[in-house]
Scaffold this active site. Sequence first.
Site, mmCIF file in Angstrom:
data_model
loop_
_atom_site.group_PDB
_atom_site.id
_atom_site.type_symbol
_atom_site.label_atom_id
_atom_site.label_comp_id
_atom_site.label_asym_id
_atom_site.label_seq_id
_atom_site.Cartn_x
_atom_site.Cartn_y
_atom_site.Cartn_z
ATOM 1 N N HIS A 47 0.057 29.454 40.329
ATOM 2 C CA HIS A 47 -1.067 29.715 41.221
ATOM 3 C C HIS A 47 -0.910 28.936 42.522
ATOM 4 O O HIS A 47 -0.868 27.706 42.532
ATOM 5 C CB HIS A 47 -2.358 29.301 40.512
ATOM 6 C CG HIS A 47 -3.598 29.534 41.295
ATOM 7 N ND1 HIS A 47 -4.447 28.511 41.673
ATOM 8 C CD2 HIS A 47 -4.156 30.677 41.776
ATOM 9 C CE1 HIS A 47 -5.466 29.011 42.331
ATOM 10 N NE2 HIS A 47 -5.318 30.316 42.417
ATOM 11 N N HIS A 89 -4.643 30.386 51.595
ATOM 12 C CA HIS A 89 -5.835 30.854 50.897
ATOM 13 C C HIS A 89 -7.090 30.857 51.764
ATOM 14 O O HIS A 89 -7.789 31.865 51.858
ATOM 15 C CB HIS A 89 -6.088 29.995 49.654
ATOM 16 C CG HIS A 89 -7.337 30.369 48.914
ATOM 17 N ND1 HIS A 89 -8.582 29.837 49.211
ATOM 18 C CD2 HIS A 89 -7.532 31.235 47.886
ATOM 19 C CE1 HIS A 89 -9.490 30.363 48.414
ATOM 20 N NE2 HIS A 89 -8.882 31.212 47.595
#
Length: 300
Positions: A47, A89
Site C-alpha cells: 500500500h 495520495h
Amino acid sequence: MGKKTNIGLALAASGAAIWAGTKMTSKPVKRQTKPFFEGEKPRIFAHRGGAALAPESSLAAFKHAAELGVDGFEIDIRMTKDEELIVFHDQFIDRTTNGSGRVSDYTLAELKEFDLGYHFRDLQGEQTYRGKDEKILSLKEALEAFPDHLFNIDMKEDPDTYEGSLMPSKLWRLIEKLDVMDRVLVTSFYDEQIDRFSLYSQDRVAIGAGENEARKAFSLFRSGFGHLYHPNADAIQIPTKHKSIPLDSKGFIEFLTALNIQVEYWTVNDVETMDRLLRLGADGIITDRPDIAIHLVKND
C-alpha cells in the site's frame, strides 16, 4: 373494490410475476479473466509502497517492497499544474513533504524540489528518511522503474475538477504508450472516473470497482438477489467492514469468486486478520506492512 384498485392489483401481480420470473431465469455473468490476474495467489500489494516501512509513494518504499517479494504496489495518482500524473495520495503536499499547498498548484519539476521523506517516522519513531533525497515520482517513472511488478492505480482526482476531467484520458494514453496494459489495474472511489477511463481502454485493462459498484454487489448479495448482479468490474477491493457492516464473510467472497471477480482487502496490517482473510479465500492483501504479509504467505 373499485376499477382502479383492480387495475392496480393486476399490475402489481404482473410485476411480481415478472420479478419472480427474472429471479428464476436470470443467470450470473462471469467476468473474463484479464492477464493482470494470471499467476499464483494470494497476492500481496504494498500500500503506497509499504507506508509503514518507508516514506509512502517513494522510490525507497517501492524498492524495499520489491526486495521483500511483493507482487505489486497499490498507488494513488494526482495531476500537477503542468498536467503530469504523479504517484501521490493527498490533494495537498503538507502531510508528507516539507512543502505546502495543493499538488495542482505546482509543476512536476517544482514538486521534485520537496523532501518526500521529511515527515516519515519508522517503526521505532525515528525520522530515518529526512534529507535522504526522496522525491515525488511521476507515474511514468514508477512504471518504468519496476517492469516486473503489478500496479494497482487509484485515480484520486474528483471528476468534477479540471484535473479530474483530464485524468482518465491522460492515464490511458500513458498506459498505452508504455504498453503496460497487462500489468495495471485501474480503479477509483469515483465510479464516474472508472466509466470515463473504460471508454478509452475498451476492456483492455483490468478495472476495479468504484464505491457504488461495490455497494451494489454487496447489497444484492445480502438481499438474496445476487443472481441479478451483472458486474462492471474485474476486482473489488474493500475494507474488512464498512461502519458496523462486515464485508469479509466467506459467503460474500465465494459469491464474487463465482463471478470471476478478484477480491482484495485493504489496508490490512496485522497478521491475524491477514491469515483469516486468506483462509476465507481472499485473492489478495493490500498492506502497509508487506514484510508481515510476505512472511505469512511464504510460511503458510
